[in-house]
Design a protein around this motif. Structure first.
Motif, PDB file in Angstrom:
ATOM      1  N   CYS A 181       0.826  -1.217   0.000  1.00  0.00           N
ATOM      2  CA  CYS A 181       0.000   0.000   0.000  1.00  0.00           C
ATOM      3  C   CYS A 181       0.856   1.262   0.000  1.00  0.00           C
ATOM      4  O   CYS A 181       1.931   1.286   0.597  1.00  0.00           O
ATOM      5  CB  CYS A 181      -0.871   0.036   1.255  1.00  0.00           C
ATOM      6  N   VAL A 182       0.372   2.315  -0.622  1.00  0.00           N
ATOM      7  CA  VAL A 182       0.955   3.638  -0.437  1.00  0.00           C
ATOM      8  C   VAL A 182       0.249   4.275   0.767  1.00  0.00           C
ATOM      9  O   VAL A 182      -0.980   4.359   0.797  1.00  0.00           O
ATOM     10  CB  VAL A 182       0.813   4.517  -1.690  1.00  0.00           C
ATOM     11  N   ILE A 203       5.311   9.493  15.019  1.00  0.00           N
ATOM     12  CA  ILE A 203       6.533   8.935  14.441  1.00  0.00           C
ATOM     13  C   ILE A 203       6.615   7.436  14.701  1.00  0.00           C
ATOM     14  O   ILE A 203       6.938   6.659  13.802  1.00  0.00           O
ATOM     15  CB  ILE A 203       7.768   9.675  14.996  1.00  0.00           C
ATOM     16  N   PHE A 206       4.375   5.876  12.239  1.00  0.00           N
ATOM     17  CA  PHE A 206       4.946   5.915  10.879  1.00  0.00           C
ATOM     18  C   PHE A 206       6.002   4.810  10.727  1.00  0.00           C
ATOM     19  O   PHE A 206       6.033   4.097   9.721  1.00  0.00           O
ATOM     20  CB  PHE A 206       5.636   7.256  10.586  1.00  0.00           C
ATOM     21  N   VAL A 207       6.880   4.707  11.734  1.00  0.00           N
ATOM     22  CA  VAL A 207       7.982   3.739  11.626  1.00  0.00           C
ATOM     23  C   VAL A 207       7.428   2.314  11.600  1.00  0.00           C
ATOM     24  O   VAL A 207       7.896   1.469  10.838  1.00  0.00           O
ATOM     25  CB  VAL A 207       9.012   3.936  12.755  1.00  0.00           C
ATOM     26  N   ALA A 210       6.251   1.625   8.149  1.00  0.00           N
ATOM     27  CA  ALA A 210       7.324   1.559   7.145  1.00  0.00           C
ATOM     28  C   ALA A 210       8.185   0.318   7.267  1.00  0.00           C
ATOM     29  O   ALA A 210       8.643  -0.238   6.262  1.00  0.00           O
ATOM     30  CB  ALA A 210       8.209   2.803   7.262  1.00  0.00           C
ATOM     31  N   ALA A 211       8.444  -0.137   8.512  1.00  0.00           N
ATOM     32  CA  ALA A 211       9.491  -1.135   8.739  1.00  0.00           C
ATOM     33  C   ALA A 211       9.173  -2.493   8.100  1.00  0.00           C
ATOM     34  O   ALA A 211       8.007  -2.823   7.866  1.00  0.00           O
ATOM     35  CB  ALA A 211       9.715  -1.312  10.237  1.00  0.00           C
ATOM     36  N   GLU A 212      10.229  -3.241   7.859  1.00  0.00           N
ATOM     37  CA  GLU A 212      10.104  -4.564   7.239  1.00  0.00           C
ATOM     38  C   GLU A 212       9.149  -5.462   8.032  1.00  0.00           C
ATOM     39  O   GLU A 212       8.983  -5.298   9.238  1.00  0.00           O
ATOM     40  CB  GLU A 212      11.489  -5.233   7.184  1.00  0.00           C
ATOM     41  N   GLY A 215       9.804  -6.852  11.585  1.00  0.00           N
ATOM     42  CA  GLY A 215      10.469  -5.830  12.394  1.00  0.00           C
ATOM     43  C   GLY A 215       9.502  -5.203  13.392  1.00  0.00           C
ATOM     44  O   GLY A 215       8.300  -5.504  13.387  1.00  0.00           O
ATOM     45  N   ARG A 216      10.059  -4.339  14.268  1.00  0.00           N
ATOM     46  CA  ARG A 216       9.244  -3.611  15.226  1.00  0.00           C
ATOM     47  C   ARG A 216       8.347  -4.557  16.034  1.00  0.00           C
ATOM     48  O   ARG A 216       7.144  -4.302  16.203  1.00  0.00           O
ATOM     49  CB  ARG A 216       8.380  -2.561  14.507  1.00  0.00           C
ATOM     50  N   VAL A 223       5.016  -0.924   4.113  1.00  0.00           N
ATOM     51  CA  VAL A 223       4.186  -0.310   3.074  1.00  0.00           C
ATOM     52  C   VAL A 223       5.030  -0.034   1.831  1.00  0.00           C
ATOM     53  O   VAL A 223       6.259   0.081   1.904  1.00  0.00           O
ATOM     54  CB  VAL A 223       3.513   0.994   3.572  1.00  0.00           C
ATOM     55  N   HIS A 224       4.370   0.068   0.705  1.00  0.00           N
ATOM     56  CA  HIS A 224       5.062   0.255  -0.578  1.00  0.00           C
ATOM     57  C   HIS A 224       5.698   1.642  -0.650  1.00  0.00           C
ATOM     58  O   HIS A 224       6.759   1.815  -1.241  1.00  0.00           O
ATOM     59  CB  HIS A 224       4.066   0.046  -1.716  1.00  0.00           C
ATOM     60  N   GLY A 225       5.036   2.629  -0.059  1.00  0.00           N
ATOM     61  CA  GLY A 225       5.584   3.983  -0.067  1.00  0.00           C
ATOM     62  C   GLY A 225       5.000   4.795   1.073  1.00  0.00           C
ATOM     63  O   GLY A 225       3.847   4.595   1.462  1.00  0.00           O
ATOM     64  N   MET A 226       5.817   5.726   1.604  1.00  0.00           N
ATOM     65  CA  MET A 226       5.396   6.668   2.644  1.00  0.00           C
ATOM     66  C   MET A 226       5.320   8.044   1.977  1.00  0.00           C
ATOM     67  O   MET A 226       6.311   8.494   1.386  1.00  0.00           O
ATOM     68  CB  MET A 226       6.441   6.747   3.766  1.00  0.00           C
TER      69      MET A 226
END
Lengths: 334, 334
Positions: A181-182, A203, A206-207, A210-212, A215-216, A223-226
């Motif tokens: 997803c974007v 934040i 967001f992270v 975004a993270a693999e 992860g986290r 996601v495909h793009g931030m």
């Protein structure tokens, strides 16, 4: 209160489209003057050179809102008006929208962008009836993108391209959403460096998105793009287009989102609250409260072999909720 | 090696502009087919429906690069060609640009955006001579924005609007930069959740730039806006416009930035390395190495009563360096 028919709405829609075009042209005129447009009069040029960018923008903001307010008052004197500029000057932050026919207007959304002449700015005009945004018009003149919708009449880009863009068929949400997803999100104005304040909660969220995968502590969304554009209104417009799959935000106001919500609803999107409920995996997914200041939007989705479009949207909502923090934005009266 | 005169460059520039227009039209055609353009033939529609979005985009990427490569080979058979697609297929990541006349091309920059039909995608064509990008053409067809520049001929939006946009006069960098600046940055593809990996170094840097003045142990930059578009090429184009004040990025490649650097240089911008040198407060600020994968761009700036434009740009570079982490992107041969 008089009931509005589809014919009534169609008339209001035609007026709103014209209003959005005229207001966008006003907005664009000042931008062009700042670019040293040779068509400007000497007096105009002199004025632009004397003022700083922020003062010029404040003046334009007020002028555009006054123009819109006056046009509406002439055509529909009985309708209520809620505008960003006139609202900001009052001390109250009460939520003023009720079941009456109401116009909700942001003369410049993406004000920082407008100051810096980054093209992601727009004028946003919504018509709200029985507490729901039923007509939306967004005009981004530097982008030459004009979004519009009316309940029962579809959502449109530049009046000819139906939304979402990809529609034969509308694709389902990705199987492993939010992966693929974007994701659109904004840093906003609240930058206080407080350990558990809104900035750090954003934040952290967001992270996680975004993270693999893996992860986290299992919250990684890959996601495909931030993306961050600096305009809540255009974020919603791009979710309506289907270009953004997910938009998650807290802190904006009804005039930032009303037109976008109208367009997104008409384009088949889903919009609910940004803050994960306690029973996030199983709760009913409720429609967003317009004045809640907490928004999570999902693009239109078609069926797959295993799910309806709505099921894939709801699955995505829960997967986002699993990765984001509660944000702390309160609101009197909403 | 033959010396190129301004007349030679002007001829190459005219060719590059035509090439950028034709390549952008190709890119746009596939996008429109996916939007169900009624002008498409039955065979085209059938092809679009059969393929998934990613395969279609890969095919378009290859087709557009092949088209550009062929046009250049016909017109300038002695020129070298470095393209994103042909490069990606080889195993080597060596830096191949030297003093020879070389074309450096990204057929689709903002590939994720193109897949999702978010308008921030473009074709990017640069002509490099004596290791410097001297001609740049960027065509973003969904935005209807066409950027171009040639050494000695200025930088342009849509061939008529000179860049930067605000130029009478060009404003200096803000006194307390990065405060007051629009900061553009990208999350990128490397999302490994490693404690001191590139993703976390980037995020730490982003948060420093965003946080309030006084926050983050004195590193808070309180920028006016944080923006992420998902296209390094368009980030640079918007720095050239003056819409973005600062762009900081690591991990992209020469075809992502060559055309943007040409345009930004011609528009009066400064571009240096993303990674703070040891003596960041006092060192000479060197021009970026094209293949370094580490970029920090500052918009054009005019003089104030106390500084030259260059001084205010350099001050901003040092203020950014003070707030960002070193990124770990290496490069053979650069």
């Amino acid at each position: 209160m008089a009931e509005l028919s589809q014919t009534d709405l169609d008339g209001i829609y035609a007026f709103a489209v014209k209003l959005g075009k005229d207001a966008g042209a006003l907005l664009w005129k000042t931008a062009q003057l700042r670019m040293g447009d040779d068509a400007a009069s000497a007096a105009e040029k002199d004025h632009v050179e004397k003022e700083n960018a922020v003062d010029l923008v404040t003046e334009t903001d007020e002028n555009v809102e006054a123009f819109i307010k006056e046009q509406i008052a002439q055509k529909y004197p009985s309708h209520k008006f809620v505008g960003e500029e006139s609202y900001s000057k009052g001390a109250s932050r009460d939520y003023l929208i009720d079941d009456e026919p109401t116009w909700c207007v942001d003369p410049i959304d993406g004000t920082v962008n407008y100051i810096h002449l980054f093209p992601m700015f727009c004028v946003s005009v919504a018509f709200i009836y029985k507490s729901k945004p039923v007509i939306g018009v967004i005009n981004a003149p530097f982008l030459r993108q004009f979004f519009s919708s009316c309940s029962g009449r579809g959502a449109w880009l530049n009046e000819t391209q139906p939304l979402p863009l990809v529609r034969n068929p509308v694709p389902p949400m990705p199987e492993n959403a939010p992966k693929g997803c974007v994701f659109s999100c904004e840093w906003g104005k609240d930058r206080r460096d407080q350990p558990d304040g809104n900035m750090h909660r954003k934040i952290e969220s967001f992270v996680n998105m975004a993270a693999e995968i893996g992860g986290r502590d299992g919250r990684g969304g890959m996601v495909h793009g931030m993306r961050s554009l600096g305009s809540a209104t255009l974020d919603l417009a791009y979710v309506a287009m289907g270009s953004f799959d997910i938009w998650w935000e807290g802190g904006c106001w009804e005039w930032d989102v009303a037109a976008g919500i109208a367009i997104l609803n008409e384009a088949g999107g889903l919009i609910t609250t940004a803050n994960p409920p306690q029973d996030e995996a199983t709760c009913t997914i409720e429609e967003v409260k317009l004045g809640s200041r907490l928004y999570l939007a999902i693009r239109a989705a078609g069926p797959s072999s295993t799910e309806t479009g709505r099921q894939s949207q709801e699955r995505t909502v829960r997967e986002v909720w699993r990765r984001v923090r509660n944000l702390d934005y309160s609101r009197p009266g909403a």
